[in-house]
Motif scaffolding. Structure first.
Motif, short mmCIF file in Angstrom:
data_model
loop_
_atom_site.label_atom_id
_atom_site.label_comp_id
_atom_site.label_asym_id
_atom_site.label_seq_id
_atom_site.Cartn_x
_atom_site.Cartn_y
_atom_site.Cartn_z
N LYS A 58 0.86 -1.02 -0.48
CA LYS A 58 0.15 -0.28 0.16
C LYS A 58 1.21 1.65 -0.52
O LYS A 58 0.50 2.05 -0.07
N ASN A 59 2.19 1.58 0.74
CA ASN A 59 2.87 2.41 0.76
C ASN A 59 3.38 2.02 -1.14
O ASN A 59 3.31 3.51 -1.10
N THR A 60 3.88 1.41 -1.26
CA THR A 60 4.84 1.88 -2.94
C THR A 60 3.36 1.98 -3.95
O THR A 60 3.56 3.12 -4.25
N ASP A 61 1.90 1.71 -3.57
CA ASP A 61 0.47 2.25 -4.49
C ASP A 61 0.88 4.04 -4.23
O ASP A 61 1.07 4.23 -5.10
N ALA A 62 0.98 4.09 -3.02
CA ALA A 62 0.96 5.69 -2.59
C ALA A 62 1.71 6.27 -3.32
O ALA A 62 1.75 7.37 -3.59
N ILE A 63 3.11 5.43 -3.16
CA ILE A 63 4.74 6.56 -3.77
C ILE A 63 4.26 6.69 -5.22
O ILE A 63 4.00 7.91 -5.86
N ILE A 64 3.55 6.07 -5.90
CA ILE A 64 3.48 5.66 -7.26
C ILE A 64 2.63 6.63 -7.90
O ILE A 64 2.65 7.72 -8.34
N TYR A 65 1.30 6.54 -6.46
CA TYR A 65 0.28 7.34 -7.25
C TYR A 65 1.16 9.32 -6.97
O TYR A 65 0.69 9.73 -7.67
N SER A 66 1.73 9.72 -6.49
CA SER A 66 1.85 10.25 -5.02
C SER A 66 3.07 10.77 -6.87
O SER A 66 2.92 12.53 -6.60
N ASN A 67 4.05 10.04 -6.89
CA ASN A 67 4.61 10.51 -8.14
C ASN A 67 3.78 10.93 -9.47
O ASN A 67 3.71 11.77 -10.65
N LEU A 68 3.14 9.88 -10.14
CA LEU A 68 1.86 9.78 -11.15
C LEU A 68 0.88 11.85 -11.29
O LEU A 68 1.30 12.21 -11.87
N ALA A 69 1.21 11.77 -9.75
CA ALA A 69 0.12 12.99 -9.31
C ALA A 69 0.81 13.99 -10.33
O ALA A 69 0.74 15.31 -10.10
N ALA A 70 2.28 14.20 -8.89
CA ALA A 70 3.39 15.01 -9.30
C ALA A 70 3.65 15.48 -10.76
O ALA A 70 3.49 16.66 -11.34
N ALA A 71 3.88 14.25 -11.72
CA ALA A 71 4.40 14.35 -13.11
C ALA A 71 3.40 15.21 -13.40
O ALA A 71 4.04 15.49 -14.49
N ASN A 72 1.78 14.89 -13.10
CA ASN A 72 1.01 15.43 -14.36
C ASN A 72 0.99 16.55 -14.06
O ASN A 72 0.17 17.19 -14.95
N GLU A 73 0.93 17.20 -12.99
CA GLU A 73 1.02 18.79 -12.52
C GLU A 73 1.72 19.14 -13.45
O GLU A 73 1.95 20.43 -13.60
N VAL A 74 3.50 18.84 -12.72
CA VAL A 74 4.56 19.42 -13.92
C VAL A 74 3.94 19.77 -15.35
O VAL A 74 4.28 20.51 -15.27
N ILE A 75 3.79 18.42 -15.45
CA ILE A 75 3.05 18.85 -17.47
C ILE A 75 2.27 19.97 -17.50
O ILE A 75 2.18 20.58 -18.14
N SER A 76 1.20 19.92 -16.42
CA SER A 76 0.14 20.59 -16.44
C SER A 76 0.29 22.29 -16.54
O SER A 76 0.07 22.84 -16.41
N LYS A 77 1.79 22.65 -16.03
CA LYS A 77 1.54 23.67 -15.64
C LYS A 77 3.12 23.89 -16.56
O LYS A 77 3.44 25.39 -16.76
N MET A 78 2.79 23.36 -17.69
CA MET A 78 4.32 24.28 -18.58
C MET A 78 3.73 24.47 -19.42
O MET A 78 2.38 24.66 -19.89
N PRO A 79 4.37 25.50 -19.91
CA PRO A 79 3.81 26.59 -20.77
C PRO A 79 3.30 26.19 -22.04
O PRO A 79 4.95 25.51 -22.61
N ALA A 80 2.59 26.75 -23.06
CA ALA A 80 2.68 25.76 -23.99
C ALA A 80 3.97 26.89 -24.95
O ALA A 80 3.06 28.50 -25.04
N PRO A 81 4.46 26.41 -25.80
CA PRO A 81 5.02 27.02 -27.11
C PRO A 81 3.64 28.19 -27.80
O PRO A 81 2.90 27.63 -28.12
#
Length: 151
Positions: A58-81
């Motif tokens: 369960k801890n591993t799943d939480a880490i994975i989903y946390s990392n996925l959420a963080a990566a998606n957040e970073v991508i969503s905030k990247m400015p479009a060229p």
């Protein structure tokens, strides 16, 4: 039977019943429990191990989903060229979808398939640049987004 005889017999019957139910001495009971103790220890150890493994999973799943959420957040905030035309915007949209899909993949096969899709987008971008359908700046912007997203 008379009341007097009943008073005399009843305690004997109760004492016999108690002795019959408890035919082990305290030493025998202790020895019995001592024999069963290793099994109880093993059962408790197995239960603890299973609980620990479940908690780790369960801890591993939480880490994975946390990392996925963080990566998606970073991508969503990247400015479009700034892109010059619809061809470049279409390539950028394909790439954006591929990057988000890549972040959220679960199996090695999905990763390989998505990496191949991203290579195809890169190849398509190069072809459109060479054909003059997109500018060199558009091409560079699209590749920079791809490289940045894959870090």
């Amino acid at each position: 039977m008379k009341k007097r005889e009943l008073c005399f017999i009843l305690p004997i019957v109760i004492a016999s019943f108690v002795c019959a139910c408890s035919n082990q001495s305290p030493q025998e009971k202790a020895a019995d429990r001592m024999e069963k103790a290793p099994n109880k220890v093993m059962e408790a150890s197995e239960d603890a191990l299973a609980t620990s493994e479940n908690a780790t999973a369960k801890n591993t799943d939480a880490i994975i989903y946390s990392n996925l959420a963080a990566a998606n957040e970073v991508i969503s905030k990247m400015p479009a060229p700034q892109l010059s035309n619809n061809e470049a915007k279409s390539l950028y949209a394909k790439l954006g979808k591929a990057v988000v899909d890549h972040i959220n993949l679960k199996t090695a096969k999905e990763v390989r398939d998505e990496e191949n899709a991203m290579k195809e987008i890169e190849k398509e971008s190069k072809g459109k640049r060479q054909a003059g359908k997109i500018t060199q700046t558009d091409y560079d912007n699209i590749l920079n987004i791809q490289r940045t997203a894959m870090l």
